[in-house]
Design a protein around this motif. Structure first.
Motif, PDB file in Angstrom:
ATOM      1  N   VAL A  38      45.432 -27.123  19.585  1.00 41.47           N
ATOM      2  CA  VAL A  38      46.867 -27.417  19.474  1.00 41.47           C
ATOM      3  C   VAL A  38      47.525 -26.485  18.468  1.00 41.47           C
ATOM      4  CG1 VAL A  38      48.541 -29.139  18.709  1.00 41.47           C
ATOM      5  CG2 VAL A  38      46.659 -29.817  20.196  1.00 41.47           C
ATOM      6  N   SER A  39      46.857 -26.269  17.347  1.00 44.06           N
ATOM      7  CA  SER A  39      47.415 -25.425  16.298  1.00 44.06           C
ATOM      8  C   SER A  39      47.576 -23.987  16.759  1.00 44.06           C
ATOM      9  CB  SER A  39      46.517 -25.486  15.061  1.00 44.06           C
ATOM     10  OG  SER A  39      46.976 -24.617  14.052  1.00 44.06           O
ATOM     11  N   GLN A  40      46.593 -23.487  17.514  1.00 43.41           N
ATOM     12  CA  GLN A  40      46.616 -22.090  17.935  1.00 43.41           C
ATOM     13  C   GLN A  40      47.547 -21.859  19.131  1.00 43.41           C
ATOM     14  OE1 GLN A  40      42.510 -21.095  18.621  1.00 43.41           O
ATOM     15  NE2 GLN A  40      41.968 -21.166  16.442  1.00 43.41           N
ATOM     16  N   SER A  41      47.577 -22.799  20.072  1.00 45.01           N
ATOM     17  CA  SER A  41      48.359 -22.607  21.301  1.00 45.01           C
ATOM     18  C   SER A  41      49.787 -23.124  21.191  1.00 45.01           C
ATOM     19  CB  SER A  41      47.660 -23.306  22.473  1.00 45.01           C
ATOM     20  OG  SER A  41      47.668 -24.720  22.290  1.00 45.01           O
ATOM     21  N   GLY A  42      50.022 -24.075  20.279  1.00 49.91           N
ATOM     22  CA  GLY A  42      51.341 -24.697  20.197  1.00 49.91           C
ATOM     23  C   GLY A  42      51.625 -25.619  21.367  1.00 49.91           C
ATOM     24  N   ASN A  43      50.588 -25.991  22.109  1.00 51.79           N
ATOM     25  CA  ASN A  43      50.731 -26.880  23.265  1.00 51.79           C
ATOM     26  C   ASN A  43      50.495 -28.326  22.821  1.00 51.79           C
ATOM     27  OD1 ASN A  43      50.788 -28.142  25.731  1.00 51.79           O
ATOM     28  ND2 ASN A  43      48.889 -27.225  26.499  1.00 51.79           N
ATOM     29  N   TYR A  44      51.609 -29.071  22.688  1.00 49.46           N
ATOM     30  CA  TYR A  44      51.493 -30.433  22.183  1.00 49.46           C
ATOM     31  C   TYR A  44      51.337 -31.465  23.299  1.00 49.46           C
ATOM     32  CZ  TYR A  44      52.965 -28.258  17.856  1.00 49.46           C
ATOM     33  OH  TYR A  44      53.034 -27.454  16.746  1.00 49.46           O
ATOM     34  N   SER A  45      51.101 -30.986  24.525  1.00 46.39           N
ATOM     35  CA  SER A  45      50.839 -31.919  25.634  1.00 46.39           C
ATOM     36  C   SER A  45      49.355 -32.255  25.753  1.00 46.39           C
ATOM     37  CB  SER A  45      51.329 -31.306  26.955  1.00 46.39           C
ATOM     38  OG  SER A  45      50.591 -30.124  27.270  1.00 46.39           O
ATOM     39  N   ILE A  46      48.535 -31.612  24.938  1.00 50.29           N
ATOM     40  CA  ILE A  46      47.090 -31.889  24.943  1.00 50.29           C
ATOM     41  C   ILE A  46      46.851 -33.290  24.378  1.00 50.29           C
ATOM     42  CG2 ILE A  46      44.845 -31.173  24.012  1.00 50.29           C
ATOM     43  CD1 ILE A  46      45.958 -28.313  23.887  1.00 50.29           C
ATOM     44  N   ARG A  47      45.893 -34.012  24.979  1.00 49.07           N
ATOM     45  CA  ARG A  47      45.558 -35.354  24.514  1.00 49.07           C
ATOM     46  C   ARG A  47      44.037 -35.503  24.395  1.00 49.07           C
ATOM     47  NH1 ARG A  47      50.089 -34.879  23.873  1.00 49.07           N
ATOM     48  NH2 ARG A  47      51.842 -36.196  24.522  1.00 49.07           N
ATOM     49  N   VAL A  48      43.631 -36.400  23.500  1.00 44.47           N
ATOM     50  CA  VAL A  48      42.210 -36.760  23.370  1.00 44.47           C
ATOM     51  C   VAL A  48      41.851 -37.642  24.562  1.00 44.47           C
ATOM     52  CG1 VAL A  48      40.466 -37.865  21.950  1.00 44.47           C
ATOM     53  CG2 VAL A  48      42.379 -36.648  20.871  1.00 44.47           C
ATOM     54  N   PRO A  49      40.904 -37.245  25.400  1.00 43.51           N
ATOM     55  CA  PRO A  49      40.648 -37.990  26.643  1.00 43.51           C
ATOM     56  C   PRO A  49      39.951 -39.340  26.448  1.00 43.51           C
ATOM     57  CG  PRO A  49      39.066 -36.198  26.408  1.00 43.51           C
ATOM     58  CD  PRO A  49      40.056 -36.049  25.285  1.00 43.51           C
ATOM     59  N   ARG A  50      39.179 -39.527  25.356  1.00 46.14           N
ATOM     60  CA  ARG A  50      38.428 -40.773  25.158  1.00 46.14           C
ATOM     61  C   ARG A  50      38.879 -41.464  23.879  1.00 46.14           C
ATOM     62  NH1 ARG A  50      32.321 -39.061  25.242  1.00 46.14           N
ATOM     63  NH2 ARG A  50      33.219 -37.420  23.926  1.00 46.14           N
ATOM     64  N   TYR A  51      38.864 -42.794  23.928  1.00 45.16           N
ATOM     65  CA  TYR A  51      39.308 -43.554  22.768  1.00 45.16           C
ATOM     66  C   TYR A  51      38.140 -44.294  22.115  1.00 45.16           C
ATOM     67  CZ  TYR A  51      44.107 -42.673  24.203  1.00 45.16           C
ATOM     68  OH  TYR A  51      45.269 -42.086  24.535  1.00 45.16           O
ATOM     69  N   GLY A  52      37.901 -45.518  22.563  1.00 45.00           N
ATOM     70  CA  GLY A  52      36.932 -46.382  21.890  1.00 45.00           C
ATOM     71  C   GLY A  52      37.655 -47.345  20.968  1.00 45.00           C
ATOM     72  N   ASP A  53      36.962 -48.375  20.545  1.00 46.25           N
ATOM     73  CA  ASP A  53      37.577 -49.410  19.720  1.00 46.25           C
ATOM     74  C   ASP A  53      37.188 -49.312  18.250  1.00 46.25           C
ATOM     75  OD1 ASP A  53      38.835 -50.515  21.956  1.00 46.25           O
ATOM     76  OD2 ASP A  53      37.043 -51.682  22.471  1.00 46.25           O
ATOM     77  N   ASP A  54      36.444 -48.290  17.904  1.00 44.13           N
ATOM     78  CA  ASP A  54      36.011 -48.176  16.510  1.00 44.13           C
ATOM     79  C   ASP A  54      37.010 -47.354  15.708  1.00 44.13           C
ATOM     80  OD1 ASP A  54      35.621 -45.727  17.615  1.00 44.13           O
ATOM     81  OD2 ASP A  54      33.437 -45.676  17.360  1.00 44.13           O
ATOM     82  N   GLU A  55      36.624 -46.958  14.523  1.00 45.91           N
ATOM     83  CA  GLU A  55      37.510 -46.198  13.646  1.00 45.91           C
ATOM     84  C   GLU A  55      37.875 -44.838  14.238  1.00 45.91           C
ATOM     85  OE1 GLU A  55      34.831 -47.723  12.768  1.00 45.91           O
ATOM     86  OE2 GLU A  55      35.345 -49.154  11.175  1.00 45.91           O
TER      87      GLU A  55
END
Length: 204
Positions: A38-55
């Motif tokens: 994100v920092s290098q491309s400036g593309n803020y449409s990128i998302r983390v694909p996996r979540y989980g319920d932990d920290e």
């Protein structure tokens, strides 16, 4: 046997801990790689694909929420910049239109009275420097008012336009044809060497 059981439990605990550590490390590395992308491309449409319920899952959701906020703000900035650019172009066009209207007759597209006066001043200064002659011819159309009154202003306007076109064809490229208003025209003849040149051009 109790020692063996303890060893087995310890081994299983160790394997589970290693597996958990690997999973945690992979997700942390994934977050780090995404943040770098994100920092290098400036593309803020990128998302983390996996979540989980932990920290780490909570951290991932916060990361995605931050990206969404930045993306929305970026879209708003882009829209604002586009609107600003469009308004600036409209303003520049309006200024050009006003400058044109201030110097040219809207019907015939000829220089108007103000620009005609400037052209006369410039012609006189140039003639003084070059030791040449300048001639200024004033013309008006006979019975033009009768044409307007009897046939209407649309016919009168067409007569003015056709007259300006014919006059423009008769003068030289360095000369100026201007409309003072109504049926009055001015021709500025520049760089003349003798008075006979005025007569020749006038007879055209």
């Amino acid at each position: 046997t109790s020692v063996a059981i303890l060893l087995i439990l310890f081994g299983l605990t160790y394997l589970v801990a290693i597996k958990l550590q690997k999973q945690i490390s992979e997700r942390l590395v994934e977050l780090d790689l995404l943040s770098r992308e994100v920092s290098q491309s400036g593309n803020y449409s990128i998302r983390v694909p996996r979540y989980g319920d932990d920290e780490i899952g909570s951290l991932a959701r916060s990361f995605n929420l931050m990206l969404e906020t930045i993306e929305v703000n970026q879209l708003e900035r882009d829209k604002a910049n586009q609107a600003l650019h469009l308004n600036r172009r409209r303003l520049e066009r309006a200024v050009k239109d006003l400058q044109y209207l201030a110097n040219y007759d809207s019907l015939t597209q000829l220089p108007n009275r103000a620009l005609c006066m400037d052209r006369i001043k410039y012609a006189l200064k140039s003639a003084s420097r070059a030791k040449s002659l300048v001639a200024i011819l004033f013309l008006d159309l006979d019975h033009f008012k009768d044409v307007n009154d009897s046939l209407g202003h649309a016919v009168g306007d067409q007569l003015l336009k056709s007259t300006s076109q014919r006059l423009q064809e008769k003068i030289r490229s360095e000369d100026t044809l201007a409309r003072l208003g109504g049926d009055e025209f001015v021709i500025i003849l520049n760089n003349l060497s003798e008075t006979e040149s005025v007569i020749n051009i006038g007879e055209k």
